[in-house]
Design an enzyme around this catalytic site. Structure first.
Site, short mmCIF file in Angstrom:
data_model
loop_
_atom_site.label_atom_id
_atom_site.label_comp_id
_atom_site.label_asym_id
_atom_site.label_seq_id
_atom_site.Cartn_x
_atom_site.Cartn_y
_atom_site.Cartn_z
N LEU A 121 0.48 -1.30 -0.32
CA LEU A 121 0.68 0.10 0.34
C LEU A 121 1.03 1.11 0.15
O LEU A 121 2.04 0.99 0.16
CB LEU A 121 -0.41 0.39 1.04
CG LEU A 121 -2.03 -0.68 0.95
CD1 LEU A 121 -2.89 -0.65 2.51
CD2 LEU A 121 -3.03 -0.53 0.28
N ASP A 122 0.10 2.24 -0.55
CA ASP A 122 1.26 3.50 -0.88
C ASP A 122 1.09 4.58 0.69
O ASP A 122 0.80 3.89 1.49
CB ASP A 122 1.12 4.59 -1.55
CG ASP A 122 0.82 3.88 -3.10
OD1 ASP A 122 1.70 2.72 -3.63
OD2 ASP A 122 -0.16 4.58 -4.27
N PRO A 123 2.46 4.97 0.98
CA PRO A 123 2.20 5.73 2.02
C PRO A 123 0.93 6.32 2.19
O PRO A 123 0.39 6.63 3.29
CB PRO A 123 3.13 6.30 1.95
CG PRO A 123 4.62 5.73 1.24
CD PRO A 123 3.35 5.05 0.16
#
Length: 305
Positions: free
Chosen positions: A46-48
């Protein structure tokens, strides 16, 4: 710091609710350290910017991570219209601002409908895909943009949930592996003539994990302080729960013995050729494959010692 030699064998799956602004790798390392685990991995970064479901696979569960990586996913996403960024989300630099037209629900629905079903999607430059051995996001940081061939993905569901603000859309997405929600949002924005980018993203389901409760890193820290490693271990799901959807095969002791030795076996009542979950008299043995010859072959087995 727990030395590697003192780390313990832990097997199971933790459904972590990753926080915003934390990278997937950092979340993984936090949990690996907390559990004092020898081996751990996550499935589906997951992206930050994103929050939500990040399954952490410990020990033997890392053997099934590929099955989860290939699974469908569900997201809740909020996008802002009228602004595009170089990353497709709020973490990027603004590229362009455009006025947002008056949009009736029917016009928005038209844009969403065009993206449902099998589509070809060009991966964003800010992604972990590789070009000639280099991650695309690293090239993007250098101001380099390369051609990315489109990839076939499937958007099973794309629905408008609400309009939290006049220039925002709240959407729900159910998509196949390899789908970039940021790219979906950019396509929606272009269809509407104003551009768009993601301002909030939350993954709510991945493969068989759709209704189970997630736990936050903070909650796990509190649990560790109160109940120690035993309390943490009680949060783990069994490995086989990550493989729901395949038929089950139950073997008698003799057949199970030969299978774990790497031999194909025959047992009554095998399903059609394909992957199956295999259980012995007492344990989950792993994934097997029913061959065209009607025998069960080992495919991805667990350690059973």
């Amino acid at each position: 710091m727990v030395k590697r030699a003192n780390r313990r064998r832990v097997d199971g799956i933790l459904l972590l609710d990753k926080a915003v602004a934390v990278s997937s790798n950092r979340a993984l390392q936090q949990m690996k350290h907390l559990f004092q685990a020898r081996k751990a991995g996550h499935t589906g970064s997951l992206d930050p910017l994103a929050s939500g479901l990040l399954p952490i696979c410990f020990g033997e569960a890392t053997k099934i991570s590929g099955f989860l990586l290939n699974a469908d996913k569900r997201y809740q996403v909020v996008c802002r219209l009228g602004v595009t960024t170089d990353s497709g989300d709020a973490d990027g630099e603004i590229r362009q601002r455009r006025p947002v037209p008056e949009l009736e629900r029917g016009r928005i629905e038209q844009a969403l409908a065009a993206l449902r079903g099998p589509i070809l999607q060009v991966p964003p430059m800010v992604s972990a895909l590789k070009h000639q051995g280099q991650r695309l996001y690293k090239l993007a940081r250098q101001g380099i943009e390369v051609e990315r061939p489109p990839r076939a993905v499937t958007v099973h569901q794309l629905r408008l949930e609400s309009r939290p603000e006049p220039d925002c859309l709240a959407l729900s997405v159910h998509c196949s592996k390899g789908t970039y929600v940021r790219s979906l949002v950019e396509s929606i924005g272009e269809d509407l003539g104003c551009g768009a980018h993601v301002i909030a993203l939350r993954r709510t389901a991945l493969g068989p994990f759709a209704g189970e409760s997630m736990v936050t890193a903070d909650a796990m820290q509190v649990l560790a302080a109160r109940g120690g490693l035993a309390a943490l271990d009680r949060q783990l799901l069994p490995v086989e729960q990550g493989l729901a959807g395949w038929p089950d095969v139950h073997l008698a002791e003799e057949a199970a013995h030969f299978l774990v030795q790497g031999q194909a076996v025959w047992t009554p009542g095998l399903p059609e050729p394909g992957l199956v979950r295999v259980f012995g008299p007492t344990d989950f043995l792993g994934m097997g494959r029913v061959g065209e010859d009607g025998r069960l072959q080992p495919h991805r087995l667990m350690r059973t010692d």
